[in-house]
Structures are given as structure tokens and as C-alpha cells.
Design a protein around this motif. Structure first.
Motif, mmCIF file in Angstrom:
data_model
loop_
_atom_site.group_PDB
_atom_site.id
_atom_site.type_symbol
_atom_site.label_atom_id
_atom_site.label_comp_id
_atom_site.label_asym_id
_atom_site.label_seq_id
_atom_site.Cartn_x
_atom_site.Cartn_y
_atom_site.Cartn_z
ATOM 1 N N LEU A 1 23.547 -98.950 -84.239
ATOM 2 C CA LEU A 1 22.696 -99.057 -85.428
ATOM 3 C C LEU A 1 23.094 -100.264 -86.265
ATOM 4 O O LEU A 1 22.237 -100.993 -86.765
ATOM 5 N N LYS B 1 21.816 -103.389 -84.514
ATOM 6 C CA LYS B 1 20.350 -103.431 -84.529
ATOM 7 C C LYS B 1 19.825 -103.695 -85.941
ATOM 8 O O LYS B 1 18.856 -104.441 -86.131
ATOM 9 N N ILE C 1 21.561 -91.827 -83.135
ATOM 10 C CA ILE C 1 22.021 -92.951 -82.322
ATOM 11 C C ILE C 1 23.461 -93.289 -82.696
ATOM 12 O O ILE C 1 23.984 -92.811 -83.701
ATOM 13 N N LYS D 1 12.953 -95.752 -89.746
ATOM 14 C CA LYS D 1 13.492 -94.457 -90.186
ATOM 15 C C LYS D 1 14.748 -94.651 -91.036
ATOM 16 O O LYS D 1 14.952 -93.962 -92.047
ATOM 17 N N THR D 2 15.605 -95.592 -90.648
ATOM 18 C CA THR D 2 16.823 -95.882 -91.404
ATOM 19 C C THR D 2 16.481 -96.363 -92.812
ATOM 20 O O THR D 2 17.074 -95.903 -93.803
ATOM 21 N N SER E 1 11.673 -101.829 -85.324
ATOM 22 C CA SER E 1 11.651 -100.705 -84.392
ATOM 23 C C SER E 1 11.568 -99.405 -85.185
ATOM 24 O O SER E 1 11.851 -99.361 -86.387
ATOM 25 N N GLU E 2 11.174 -98.327 -84.516
ATOM 26 C CA GLU E 2 11.054 -97.024 -85.175
ATOM 27 C C GLU E 2 12.394 -96.586 -85.764
ATOM 28 O O GLU E 2 12.459 -95.997 -86.841
ATOM 29 N N GLN E 3 13.488 -96.911 -85.075
ATOM 30 C CA GLN E 3 14.813 -96.519 -85.557
ATOM 31 C C GLN E 3 15.154 -97.179 -86.886
ATOM 32 O O GLN E 3 15.692 -96.548 -87.796
ATOM 33 N N ILE F 1 19.417 -90.213 -87.333
ATOM 34 C CA ILE F 1 18.390 -90.672 -86.388
ATOM 35 C C ILE F 1 18.883 -90.591 -84.940
ATOM 36 O O ILE F 1 18.240 -91.111 -84.032
#
Length: 230
Positions: free
Chosen positions: A157, A160, A152, A128-129, A123-125, A150
Motif C-alpha cells: 500500500l 502504491k 492488502i 478506498k484508502t 486504482s480501487e485500492q 482494504i
């Protein structure tokens, strides 16, 4: 996931783009025909993976790889028409993750890209992480800090990250730091073990040496001696 293709031959760029897009249609591909164009793209976009032709006009692909490798946040794959052991050996010393030869064969390319299949589905999240970790691994990173960057919840996080990456945040961070330490031990022999430990984000040399031995079966000093004497 953003991918950069660098080659001065347009037909080679288009072939590589076609083969990658066929298998990974959701990846975003950027193309450059020399190092200058490549660096401009990198300034504007978060590039995860770059394919670099060794023979580029002006700054060579190996020189570009050296510059990008110093940043430590882009995986590099060299593309060369020369099956030359010196080129290959120099590429690997720079921290290049792999290389492929021209003309590019689809099966060989897919074999190299197989390790990125899972990343391409992140995922985009999570992407980015991972990018933050790869850029700031030498700093004191916490899950709370990453979550705030990010925007959230940290518990979300954590869950995920484990679901998508297949390991916990701390495990991934230590693994990434150890890989950077391995490169630094070889490429910067003038640095002490303590300095390498600190530059790679470890709080103490003792802890660094402990988990380094657990991962490699050797102490950092023995690893450096073995690798630099070959």
C-alpha cells in the motif's frame, strides 16, 4: 470514482452527465433532483465529488452543501444560474471547492474537473484508502490500519500510494488535516487552537502550529484573525 449530480431540471442533469461522461467514461454518475434524493444516494454509495445546483426545491443547494460539508468527505462544486457574489462567498465559506455557472460551458467544466483527472485514474485500492482518510482523518491513522481495512499488505500500500498519489501517506494525511483545520479555524471561531488541533487528528498543538506555519506562513491564530476579519 462516484460522482453525484443534483439539479431539479432534468435537461441540466442530462447535459452535465453527457459532458462529464464524454471526458471521463469510467466515472460512475448518480443523479438526484432534490436534496432528499441526494442524501439517499449518499447513504448507499461512497460519493467522492458532488455538483449541487443552488436553487433546489425544498432544501436549497447551499443548505445541502452545509450538511455535506460537516461530514468533510465529499468535494462539493456549486452550479448556479446567478452570478451573485453573496452566493459565491457563502459557498466558499462552506468549504465548496469551486463553482460553475449555467448554462454550463464545456471548457469551464473541464477546467474545474482537471484537478480530478489523476484521481479518476486511481486504482480501487487507492480510492478506498483516500475515502477512509477523508472520513477518519481525526482519528489515529496508520498505514497498517489502512492496509488492514482494504485487505492488502502495508508495504505494498505504501508503494502504491506514493506511485499513484505522488506523495507519501504521512504527507498526504498531514496536508488533508491542515486543510480541514483551515476550514475549522474560520467556521468555528469559538473553538480554541488546541481543540482544532485535536479535532483534526494532531497529537500536539505545538506540532500542529509548527506544520501549519510551514504550510501557510502564519500561525493558526494569525490565520484565523486575518480570515475572519475580512
Amino acid at each position: 470514482m462516484n460522482i453525484l449530480l443534483v439539479d431539479d431540471e432534468l435537461i441540466e442533469l442530462e447535459q452535465l452527465e453527457y459532458l462529464i461522461k464524454k471526458k471521463f467514461p469510467n466515472w460512475v454518475l448518480f443523479k438526484a433532483q432534490d436534496a432528499s434524493q441526494a442524501l439517499q444516494i449518499i447513504k448507499k454509495h461512497d460519493i467522492f465529488l458532488a455538483f449541487l445546483d443552488i436553487q433546489l426545491p425544498g432544501k436549497s443547494g447551499l443548505d445541502l452543501a452545509m450538511e455535506l460539508s460537516a461530514g468533510g468527505d465529499i468535494d462539493l462544486i456549486m452550479v448556479t444560474a446567478y452570478q451573485n457574489f453573496d452566493y459565491i462567498q457563502r459557498s466558499l465559506r462552506l468549504g465548496v471547492v469551486d463553482y460553475i455557472t449555467k448554462p454550463v460551458i464545456e471548457d469551464e467544466l473541464m477546467s474545474v474537473l482537471r484537478r480530478y483527472e489523476r484521481i479518476g485514474s486511481y486504482s480501487e485500492q487507492i480510492v478506498k484508502t483516500l475515502q477512509i482518510i477523508q472520513k477518519e482523518y481525526n482519528e489515529k491513522l496508520t498505514l497498517n490500519y489502512l492496509a488492514s481495512k482494504i485487505h492488502i499488505n502495508s508495504a505494498y500500500l505504501s508503494r502504491k500510494f506514493h506511485e499513484e498519489v505522488g506523495m507519501g501517506f504521512s504527507e498526504y494525511l498531514n496536508d488533508f488535516r491542515l486543510k480541514q483545520a483551515q476550514k475549522m479555524l474560520i467556521e468555528s471561531p469559538e473553538l480554541s487552537i488546541s481543540t482544532v488541533s485535536e479535532k483534526c487528528g494532531f497529537n500536539s498543538q505545538h506540532y500542529f502550529s509548527q506544520i501549519f506555519r510551514k504550510m501557510t506562513g502564519q500561525s493558526p491564530r494569525d490565520y484565523r484573525l486575518k480570515e475572519t476579519s475580512q
